[in-house]
Design an enzyme around this catalytic site. Structure first.
Site, PDB file in Angstrom:
ATOM      1  CB  SER A 134      -0.887  -0.015   1.246  1.00  0.00           C
ATOM      2  OG  SER A 134      -1.464   1.260   1.462  1.00  0.00           O
ATOM      3  CE  LYS A 185      -7.527  -3.072  -4.247  1.00  0.00           C
ATOM      4  NZ  LYS A 185      -8.100  -2.102  -3.300  1.00  0.00           N
ATOM      5  CG  HIS A 220     -11.263   0.170  -1.011  1.00  0.00           C
ATOM      6  ND1 HIS A 220     -10.555   1.022  -1.820  1.00  0.00           N
ATOM      7  CD2 HIS A 220     -10.581   0.144   0.159  1.00  0.00           C
ATOM      8  CE1 HIS A 220      -9.507   1.493  -1.152  1.00  0.00           C
ATOM      9  NE2 HIS A 220      -9.503   0.975   0.048  1.00  0.00           N
TER      10      HIS A 220
HETATM   11  C1  FNR Z   1      -7.788  -2.111   2.500  1.00  0.00           C
HETATM   12  N1  FNR Z   1      -7.830  -1.937   1.113  1.00  0.00           N
HETATM   13  C2  FNR Z   1      -6.938  -1.074   0.509  1.00  0.00           C
HETATM   14  N2  FNR Z   1      -6.953  -0.908  -0.839  1.00  0.00           N
HETATM   15  C3  FNR Z   1      -6.067  -0.104  -1.450  1.00  0.00           C
HETATM   16  O1  FNR Z   1      -6.109   0.021  -2.679  1.00  0.00           O
HETATM   17  N3  FNR Z   1      -5.119   0.561  -0.714  1.00  0.00           N
HETATM   18  C4  FNR Z   1      -5.037   0.453   0.645  1.00  0.00           C
HETATM   19  O2  FNR Z   1      -4.171   1.042   1.276  1.00  0.00           O
HETATM   20  C5  FNR Z   1      -5.992  -0.369   1.296  1.00  0.00           C
HETATM   21  N4  FNR Z   1      -5.985  -0.507   2.652  1.00  0.00           N
HETATM   22  C6  FNR Z   1      -6.873  -1.362   3.262  1.00  0.00           C
HETATM   23  C7  FNR Z   1      -6.809  -1.506   4.646  1.00  0.00           C
HETATM   24  C8  FNR Z   1      -7.663  -2.412   5.269  1.00  0.00           C
HETATM   25  C9  FNR Z   1      -7.601  -2.565   6.766  1.00  0.00           C
HETATM   26  C10 FNR Z   1      -8.577  -3.176   4.501  1.00  0.00           C
HETATM   27  C11 FNR Z   1      -9.483  -4.186   5.147  1.00  0.00           C
HETATM   28  C12 FNR Z   1      -8.644  -3.009   3.136  1.00  0.00           C
HETATM   29  C13 FNR Z   1      -8.742  -2.753   0.283  1.00  0.00           C
HETATM   30  C14 FNR Z   1      -8.082  -4.079  -0.090  1.00  0.00           C
HETATM   31  O3  FNR Z   1      -7.004  -3.869  -0.975  1.00  0.00           O
HETATM   32  C15 FNR Z   1      -9.059  -5.030  -0.786  1.00  0.00           C
HETATM   33  O4  FNR Z   1      -9.688  -4.396  -1.851  1.00  0.00           O
HETATM   34  C16 FNR Z   1     -10.105  -5.628   0.146  1.00  0.00           C
HETATM   35  O5  FNR Z   1      -9.611  -5.780   1.461  1.00  0.00           O
HETATM   36  C17 FNR Z   1     -10.537  -6.982  -0.402  1.00  0.00           C
HETATM   37  O6  FNR Z   1     -11.552  -7.507   0.327  1.00  0.00           O
HETATM   38  P1  FNR Z   1     -11.387  -8.646   1.481  1.00  0.00           P
HETATM   39  O7  FNR Z   1     -10.519  -9.782   0.955  1.00  0.00           O
HETATM   40  O8  FNR Z   1     -10.767  -7.939   2.646  1.00  0.00           O
HETATM   41  O9  FNR Z   1     -12.790  -9.051   1.703  1.00  0.00           O
END
Ligand code: FNR
Length: 354
Positions: A106, A223, A247
């Site tokens: 990230s 994404k 997300h």
């Molecule tokens: C995320 N997600 C996310 N996406 C992104 O593009 N940049 C980021 O910094 C973050 N940070 C983030 C933190 C936390 C705590 C969560 C739970 C999610 C979204 C992540 O990349 C992804 O799209 C989802 O978490 C996918 O779903 P599941 O597998 O958690 O159900």
């Protein structure tokens, strides 16, 4: 003992501070989309074939010109030092010990990109980009990551601001002292929603892909695509791949489950670029369902944080080993010998009420 990713979630919840657990688990609004992601996989049943001579299925998958041990990569997840002091370094090491599959780091990672590249042990690292107002800072991060050997960029397009995450608002969530993005300068990160309101660029359009292309030679994945129209926009803007994502239900509540929009997106993309999907993948059979409906691979999100909280790198290895052995078991029992053999005939919607 953890036998499923659900077991890891329960063990993680028992260990984590409740406000951090809520920050990880929560979605936006009423969390309808968060729930829908999981329900969509529950609604999809498999149509196994018998006597297909599959003794040891091959899970290797070719995505973006590289062979992965399995069609599963690690989603970008901000601030992994909240789950374990080693943060992203433990995620990278733990992934490497289970399978050679990409880890997406990230923009808000808690460890330096150079340190992660040095510890990557053959695992491809990708960098997720939030195109913040401070473009020079993002450009600098991209340069550093590219120099360190990162292999792709993942541009997140569903975050002109953060979604309204009620659990965090109710908890007055703040990052604890010592937790900060390692690769960005500046301050004001402590309340993620407030930081996003101030620093996220709400006025981006598809020309941002051109900008990214002008500052980096790495492949670019977009994404956060949820419609066939935007999938075509992304492909026409020159994206090398698309991530179907809401997300994890954390942005706009009330959008459909990713699995439900995947077929229309796969039809529109028609094989031009690879399609990845995330949101609610929790079992080996979920990977099969996503691939059957048109994905080339999936991202795994929250379960990685659960693994980290339970046991750092070893916990992440444990989570991935469970998912990948479930995938191998499901392929064996469904008579699927290779990833390329997975097609739409493998799934059917469950009857109503089942
Ligand atoms: C995320 N997600 C996310 N996406 C992104 O593009 N940049 C980021 O910094 C973050 N940070 C983030 C933190 C936390 C705590 C969560 C739970 C999610 C979204 C992540 O990349 C992804 O799209 C989802 O978490 C996918 O779903 P599941 O597998 O958690 O159900």
């Amino acid at each position: 003992m953890e036998l499923t990713l659900g077991d890891f979630a329960r063990s993680a919840q028992a260990r984590l501070d409740p406000a951090i657990w809520d920050f990880f688990e929560g979605g936006a609004g009423e969390e309808r989309t968060l729930a829908a992601n999981a329900e969509a996989f529950d609604r999809m049943w498999l149509r196994p074939r018998m006597l297909r001579g599959v003794s040891r299925p091959e899970t290797a998958a070719k995505v973006l010109g590289r062979t992965w041990d399995a069609p599963v990569a690690i989603a970008p997840l901000a601030y992994q030092t909240l789950a374990h002091p080693m943060g992203e370094l433990a995620t990278v090491r733990g992934t490497a010990a289970a399978a050679k599959v990409p880890v997406v780091i990230s923009t808000f990672a808690g460890r330096d990109v150079e340190e992660l590249a040095a510890g990557s042990d053959g695992v491809p690292l990708w960098l997720q980009i939030y195109c913040l107002r401070d473009r020079p800072m993002i450009e600098n991060l991209i340069e550093r990551a590219e120099l360190a050997g990162f292999e792709a960029l993942v541009l997140t397009v569903d975050a002109p601001r953060l979604g309204r995450r009620l659990r965090d608002l109710r908890n007055g969530f703040r990052l604890p002292p010592g937790i900060a993005p390692a690769n960005l300068s500046g301050d004001g990160f402590a309340v993620p929603a407030a930081h996003a309101s101030a620093e996220f660029a709400p006025d981006l359009d598809w020309s941002v892909v051109d900008w990214l292309r002008s500052v980096s030679s790495l492949p670019i994945l977009v994404k956060g695509v949820l419609t066939d129209t935007d999938a075509v926009c992304a492909a026409e803007a020159g994206a090398d791949g698309i991530v179907v994502s809401n997300h994890g239900g954390r942005q706009l509540d009330g959008v459909p489950a990713t699995l439900d929009v995947l077929p229309e997106i796969a039809a529109a993309v028609a094989g031009r670029v690879p399609i990845l999907l995330d949101g609610g993948v929790r079992r080996g059979r979920d990977v099969l369902a996503a691939l059957a409906l048109g994905a080339d691979a999936v991202f795994l999100g929250r379960p990685v944080l659960h693994g980290l909280a339970v046991g750092g790198a070893e916990g992440v290895t444990g989570v991935l080993n469970i998912l990948l052995s479930e995938l191998t078991d499901a392929m064996t029992l469904a008579g699927v010998g290779t990833i390329a053999d997975i097609g739409p005939e493998l799934v059917r919607p469950a009857p109503a009420g089942a």
